[in-house]
Design an enzyme around this catalytic site. Structure first.
Site, PDB file in Angstrom:
ATOM      1  N   ASN A 128      -0.859   3.733  -1.058  1.00  0.00           N
ATOM      2  CA  ASN A 128      -2.155   4.166  -1.576  1.00  0.00           C
ATOM      3  C   ASN A 128      -2.946   2.963  -2.105  1.00  0.00           C
ATOM      4  O   ASN A 128      -3.637   2.298  -1.350  1.00  0.00           O
ATOM      5  CB  ASN A 128      -1.939   5.242  -2.653  1.00  0.00           C
ATOM      6  CG  ASN A 128      -3.203   5.980  -3.021  1.00  0.00           C
ATOM      7  OD1 ASN A 128      -4.300   5.581  -2.662  1.00  0.00           O
ATOM      8  ND2 ASN A 128      -3.060   7.076  -3.746  1.00  0.00           N
ATOM      9  N   CYS A 129      -2.835   2.691  -3.391  1.00  0.00           N
ATOM     10  CA  CYS A 129      -3.639   1.622  -3.976  1.00  0.00           C
ATOM     11  C   CYS A 129      -3.224   0.237  -3.483  1.00  0.00           C
ATOM     12  O   CYS A 129      -4.072  -0.646  -3.327  1.00  0.00           O
ATOM     13  CB  CYS A 129      -3.574   1.706  -5.493  1.00  0.00           C
ATOM     14  SG  CYS A 129      -4.269   3.244  -6.130  1.00  0.00           S
TER      15      CYS A 129
END
Length: 219
Positions: A128-129
């Site tokens: 994700n990040c």
């Protein structure tokens, strides 16, 4: 024939980005599953200590959500940075509300002022990040490194299918190394930092060719 010696490559000018190492991922509702969260926390601490010893700036990143959010709500225990990173020296703390650390923050300007050309990514989550930040870095002309044992993933299941935390982490690591980042263990990175060297990088063509070589022979 020239007798001149070739100029050695300049050492990377690194910054270590420690992304979203918050209690939500350790003791909260989004506990990192693979690699096991306490193993990755040890490696994250190792990376921070090595960076500080080498004079590499450490940037702590904190994900912000509204106070009514079920996760990462500002001011909640889950929102707080985990003590293992918050207690260590760092150059900067950045708050973000989107996956990429570059989105809506002053990170790009700060890196430019520090003349950083390579970001090293640790923290959560791999898919994700971390991945969003690494792809964004490529588009901004920066090199990226991904510490595969100082990161982690969760299992997912939705209408598109399901995948274990290990599958997600492994696949994202393979894809990132094919184009977007040099993927390595924390110890390999520490060794590269000590040597003032870049980590080896993969590419799409070589990654595909190696995969084809590993395919079983069809009779």
């Amino acid at each position: 024939m020239s007798n001149s010696l070739s100029t050695p490559a300049a050492a990377p000018r690194r910054a270590l980005l420690v992304i979203d190492v918050q209690n939500e991922y350790v003791t909260g509702g989004l506990r990192i599953e693979y690699p096991p969260v306490h193993d990755s926390l040890e490696r994250i601490a190792q990376a921070i200590d090595a960076a500080n010893a080498a004079g590499i700036p450490v940037v702590l990143v904190q994900n912000d959500a509204p106070e009514t959010s079920p996760v990462f709500a500002r001011g909640s225990d889950g929102w707080k940075l985990h003590a293992s990173v918050a207690s260590r020296p760092h150059a900067l703390v950045i708050s973000k509300t989107l996956p990429s650390v570059f989105a809506g923050t002053a990170l790009a300007d700060w890196l430019s002022k520090q003349r950083i050309d390579t970001i090293t990514v640790a923290g959560y989550m791999s898919h994700n990040c971390d991945a969003s930040t690494i792809v964004d870095a490529l588009h901004r002309g920066l090199k990226a490194e991904f510490l595969s044992d100082a990161t982690g993933s969760l299992p997912y299941a939705n209408t598109a299918g399901s995948a274990s935390a290990e599958e997600i982490h492994r696949v994202f690591s393979v894809v990132l190394h094919s184009r977007f980042a040099a993927v390595a263990t924390t110890q390999a990175w520490v060794d590269a930092v000590a040597a003032g060297a870049e980590l080896p990088r993969g590419n799409i063509v070589a990654s595909n060719a190696e995969a084809l070589e590993r395919l079983p022979v069809m009779l």
